[in-house]
Scaffold this active site. Structure first.
Site, PDB file in Angstrom:
ATOM      1  N   GLU A 300     -20.118 -83.944   0.744  1.00 27.30           N
ATOM      2  CA  GLU A 300     -19.832 -84.559   2.038  1.00 27.30           C
ATOM      3  C   GLU A 300     -19.354 -85.993   1.856  1.00 27.30           C
ATOM      4  O   GLU A 300     -18.331 -86.402   2.408  1.00 27.30           O
ATOM      5  CB  GLU A 300     -21.090 -84.525   2.918  1.00 27.30           C
ATOM      6  CG  GLU A 300     -20.884 -85.083   4.306  1.00 27.30           C
ATOM      7  CD  GLU A 300     -19.889 -84.252   5.106  1.00 27.30           C
ATOM      8  OE1 GLU A 300     -20.220 -83.116   5.432  1.00 27.30           O
ATOM      9  OE2 GLU A 300     -18.785 -84.748   5.374  1.00 27.30           O
ATOM     10  N   ASP A 304     -15.691 -87.378   2.796  1.00 29.01           N
ATOM     11  CA  ASP A 304     -15.511 -88.373   3.858  1.00 29.01           C
ATOM     12  C   ASP A 304     -14.717 -89.577   3.344  1.00 29.01           C
ATOM     13  O   ASP A 304     -13.819 -90.081   4.021  1.00 29.01           O
ATOM     14  CB  ASP A 304     -16.873 -88.854   4.388  1.00 29.01           C
ATOM     15  CG  ASP A 304     -17.606 -87.769   5.166  1.00 29.01           C
ATOM     16  OD1 ASP A 304     -16.956 -86.780   5.555  1.00 29.01           O
ATOM     17  OD2 ASP A 304     -18.827 -87.908   5.379  1.00 29.01           O
ATOM     18  N   SER A 568     -16.569 -81.338   9.232  1.00 32.78           N
ATOM     19  CA  SER A 568     -16.918 -82.566   8.505  1.00 32.78           C
ATOM     20  C   SER A 568     -15.699 -83.288   8.003  1.00 32.78           C
ATOM     21  O   SER A 568     -15.766 -84.475   7.722  1.00 32.78           O
ATOM     22  CB  SER A 568     -17.694 -82.293   7.240  1.00 32.78           C
ATOM     23  OG  SER A 568     -18.593 -81.349   7.312  1.00 32.78           O
ATOM     24  N   ASP A 609      -1.699 -80.063  21.623  1.00 37.05           N
ATOM     25  CA  ASP A 609      -2.542 -78.998  22.169  1.00 37.05           C
ATOM     26  C   ASP A 609      -2.541 -77.807  21.202  1.00 37.05           C
ATOM     27  O   ASP A 609      -1.477 -77.399  20.726  1.00 37.05           O
ATOM     28  CB  ASP A 609      -1.968 -78.569  23.532  1.00 37.05           C
ATOM     29  CG  ASP A 609      -2.925 -77.676  24.302  1.00 37.05           C
ATOM     30  OD1 ASP A 609      -4.077 -77.493  23.839  1.00 37.05           O
ATOM     31  OD2 ASP A 609      -2.517 -77.179  25.373  1.00 37.05           O
ATOM     32  N   ILE A 610      -3.713 -77.281  20.901  1.00 35.23           N
ATOM     33  CA  ILE A 610      -3.823 -76.114  20.018  1.00 35.23           C
ATOM     34  C   ILE A 610      -4.116 -74.904  20.905  1.00 35.23           C
ATOM     35  O   ILE A 610      -5.043 -74.937  21.719  1.00 35.23           O
ATOM     36  CB  ILE A 610      -4.953 -76.299  18.987  1.00 35.23           C
ATOM     37  CG1 ILE A 610      -4.762 -77.602  18.203  1.00 35.23           C
ATOM     38  CG2 ILE A 610      -5.053 -75.087  18.053  1.00 35.23           C
ATOM     39  CD1 ILE A 610      -3.488 -77.675  17.390  1.00 35.23           C
TER      40      ILE A 610
END
Ligand SMILES: *[C@@H]1O[C@H](CO)[C@@H](O)[C@H](O)[C@H]1NC(C)=O
Ligand SMILES: *[C@@H]1O[C@H](CO)[C@@H](O)[C@H](O)[C@H]1NC(C)=O
Ligand SMILES: *[C@@H]1O[C@H](CO)[C@@H](O)[C@H](O)[C@H]1NC(C)=O
Ligand SMILES: *[C@@H]1O[C@H](CO)[C@@H](O)[C@H](O)[C@H]1NC(C)=O
Ligand SMILES: *[C@@H]1O[C@H](CO)[C@@H](O)[C@H](O)[C@H]1NC(C)=O
Length: 651
Positions: A300, A304, A568, A609-610
């Protein structure tokens, strides 16, 4: 609220029973005995045992928080971006002076000398130490020791009384009727880590292009792919190439730690303009440590940092790493110690029947584990950054409701002060994480009910879902919902069981349910999840708010180059882009953006927009993406040039 030594007084026999209650007094709180099945009442506390009494004062204006935040976050408001100072926030929600005076007078009249009384920094409560005998006389009650089936003990009473005239000024008193949740949590009930993406494995890949080749972005999304996908330039538009010193990007980590060698390999391969050795500014909390050796590299933390630096460099990252190793690995509590560290008043903040940290949070100094942090709980030691990215979370169903509400209220207060907070929406579609909830991360008797995420469901954060480039498509074609059944991974989304639909998303949610209703049965209001045949809460706050790519992102972890995904990943992408826009606003003398949602919902055209894919879970297809907002990808992915234009045009 620590009663570590109370075990010593166990066994003292009851001496007298409470006297009759005078008609001037009334019961202020009484425990519903049905809710405390796991607690056994033991002996009466000895008359001279010392109790740390906390009198929670009725807060002012808590119910106004939402409107106050909208007043400065809604772009159509004349007060847009007029952020508050932390003192103004404390003042707004502090009890009225007449409340403080009335409660002090009552205590002093009852024999508690004024010099024994302290008033908390955030003004929310009065504190004093009392003997059991004094507390029992004051509150016309009896204190007993209670023992949880797991062995934890606490002092409590069944009910207590106060003069009727004082009731309007009192929230609650501790020790009182509350039997705190035991600190040991069963791993079965909730996965040990609060990391969102633990189900998606890192996959090694040796053939990742390190130049600007955009033909393989589906297989490995490099920084060059990401720039092309969302339309932002390589180097931020910093005057003279110099980043401001007041705009470091905040990233939260817990129980997962970065490795410097991984960062350096990543920079060398993908972003050579970032110097070797570039590392976050430590803001370590309660004994936290980083970096770690490569064999311990955290997927993680590495992810990040490798996603954000290429977007914000030469800007810094401030790493809010929480908790000493013992607490970090056992994942006690969640986020409260972080909030304490960036807002000293939160350490003692009373709201929703809870003051300061809950016993499920780590307790410092740690007197249990020899390697634990021996210092005092860190309160107000760091300034909140302008933007904070949190790729951790769990399920609403796994945490006490008051615990979540008190935190959500804190995000509202941070928003008032101009901080934008991003939370990952979860990686299990409409379900909670595998292993949470009743069946496969779902709620209800048969595991058929969707399980909303925490804290991403709080209406005062920006919840980030995940998208993917479609197989064999390019960065120039529309993305779809990240959905990868082999890993049980799809973009988290749905409707809260705690928070109602906030005003800023009212019409977006209404439109979705009118035009794209997936047809599932639903429930509303206060029904029992054990008996309802509904699958989701139609009156709840919908999430996520936005989304970004969360599939096959190029990373270096533990010395290996490969790809990783998850909401994440989407979360630091959003946080980094907003951090860049803040930099430019600050450079032209404007304020930071703060709470973003009202502006985003009012201007969906600044997003892509998805409209394809869905987020399966709980034996359903989940919620399909659709034109407009949807509970799989929110309003959509960043269109950086449009976002920049729009946000720079705001006051
Ligand atoms: C803007 O803030 C001022 C005080 O700063 C307040 O009096 C006014 O009501 C606010 N405006 C709106 C539209 O709420
Ligand atoms: C980044 O952090 C380092 C170390 O704290 C500091 O020296 C430097 O000035 C910071 N740069 C910016 C742009 O804030
Ligand atoms: C992607 O392209 C490869 C090679 O042309 C092909 O084998 C594969 O079926 C394609 N995948 C999809 C989902 O179209
Ligand atoms: C549904 O959501 C509302 C908040 O809008 C909440 O008050 C209610 O308790 C929730 N229902 C259930 C069964 O959780
Ligand atoms: C919700 O339902 C429970 C159980 O039926 C009940 O105890 C509680 O008082 C109800 N709460 C509200 C706000 O209606």
């Amino acid at each position: 609220m620590r009663f570590l030594n109370l075990g010593l007084v166990f066994g003292f026999a009851a001496i007298a029973s409470a006297a009759a209650i005078p008609h001037t007094h009334a019961v202020h709180e009484k425990r519903d005995t049905a809710v405390a099945k796991k607690w056994e009442k033991r002996g009466r506390l000895s008359a001279n045992a010392r109790l740390p009494m906390r009198i929670g004062l009725k807060q002012r204006n808590l119910h106004l928080g939402h409107d106050l935040l909208m007043d400065i976050s809604d772009p159509s408001s004349p007060n847009y971006s007029k952020h508050w100072t932390s003192e103004e926030v404390i003042e707004m929600f502090a009890p009225e002076q007449k409340t403080v005076d009335a409660v002090r007078a009552w205590l002093i009249d009852s024999g508690i000398a004024p010099q024994r009384l302290t008033h908390s920094d955030n003004k929310g409560w009065l504190a004093f130490d009392a003997t059991t005998e004094e507390a029992e006389t004051l509150l016309l009650t009896e204190y007993h020791l209670y023992e949880h089936v797991d062995g934890q003990t606490t002092a409590a009473c069944e009910s207590y009384h106060v003069p009727k005239y004082i009731q309007e000024h009192l929230d609650y008193i501790t020790p009182g009727i509350k039997l705190s949740a035991p600190s040991k949590r069963s791993v079965k009930a909730r996965s040990a880590s609060n990391r969102i993406h633990s189900s998606i494995p890192f996959q090694r890949a040796t053939d990742i292009s390190t130049n600007d080749d955009l033909s393989q972005c589906y297989n490995a999304l490099t920084p060059a792919c990401l720039r092309a996908l969302y339309g932002f330039p390589e180097t931020p538009e910093y005057p003279g190439g110099q980043a401001r010193t007041d705009n470091s990007l905040g990233i939260f980590e817990e129980g997962d730690f970065y490795d410097q060698a991984d960062l350096d390999t990543f920079f060398a391969n993908f972003t050579p303009y970032i110097p070797q050795g570039t590392h976050p500014v430590p803001a370590f909390i309660d004994g936290a440590q980083a970096p770690v050796p490569q064999y311990d590299a955290g997927p993680e933390s590495d992810l990040d940092l490798q996603l954000s630096y290429p977007i914000i460099y030469p800007q810094n990252v401030t790493l809010f790493q929480t908790d000493d190793l013992y607490s970090a690995y056992t994942s006690r509590g969640f986020l409260n110690t972080f909030l304490d560290a960036i807002d000293g008043s939160y350490c003692t903040y009373s709201a929703f029947g809870e003051t300061g940290n809950d016993p499920i949070d780590p307790v410092y100094p740690d007197t249990v584990w020899s390697g634990g942090y021996k210092g005092q709980l860190m309160c107000g030691v760091y300034e909140p950054t302008n933007v904070i990215s949190v790729s951790y979370g769990g399920s609403e169903a796994d945490w006490p409701t008051y615990y979540q509400q008190r935190q959500c209220n804190e995000y509202m207060k941070l928003g008032l002060q101009g901080t934008s907070i991003f939370f990952a929406s979860g990686d299990a579609g409409v379900a909670g994480r595998y292993g949470d909830g009743n069946v496969d991360g779902c709620l209800g008797t048969y595991g058929q009910i969707f399980s909303p995420g925490f804290p991403t469901s709080c209406p005062y954060v920006t919840s980030v879902g995940a998208t993917q480039i479609n197989p064999n498509s390019t960065v120039y074609e529309p993305e779809s919902v990240a959905d990868y059944p082999d890993w049980g991974y799809s973009s988290g989304g749905g409707f809260s069981n705690i928070y109602p639909v906030p005003s800023y998303q009212h019409s977006a949610v209404y439109d979705y349910l009118q035009r794209h209703d997936p047809g599932y049965k639903y429930y509303r209001g206060n029904v029992s999840l054990a008996t309802t045949d509904g699958l989701y809460n139609r009156s709840g706050r919908g999430y996520p708010d936005v989304s970004a790519n969360g599939w096959n992102l190029a990373v270096v972890i533990g010395g290996e180059t490969g790809v990783e995904g998850g909401t994440s990943a989407a979360t630091p992408i959003w946080a980094s882009l907003i951090n860049r826009i803040n930099e430019q606003r600050l450079n032209i003398g404007k304020k930071t953006l703060g709470f973003l949602n009202p502006a985003l919902y009012a201007n969906p055209h600044v997003l892509n927009d998805i409209t394809t894919g869905s987020n399966p879970g709980c034996a359903t297809k989940g919620f399909p993406a659709a034109t407009g907002w949807d509970p799989a990808t929110g309003l959509g992915t960043p269109n950086y040039p449009k976002m920049l234009d729009y946000f720079l045009s705001l006051p």
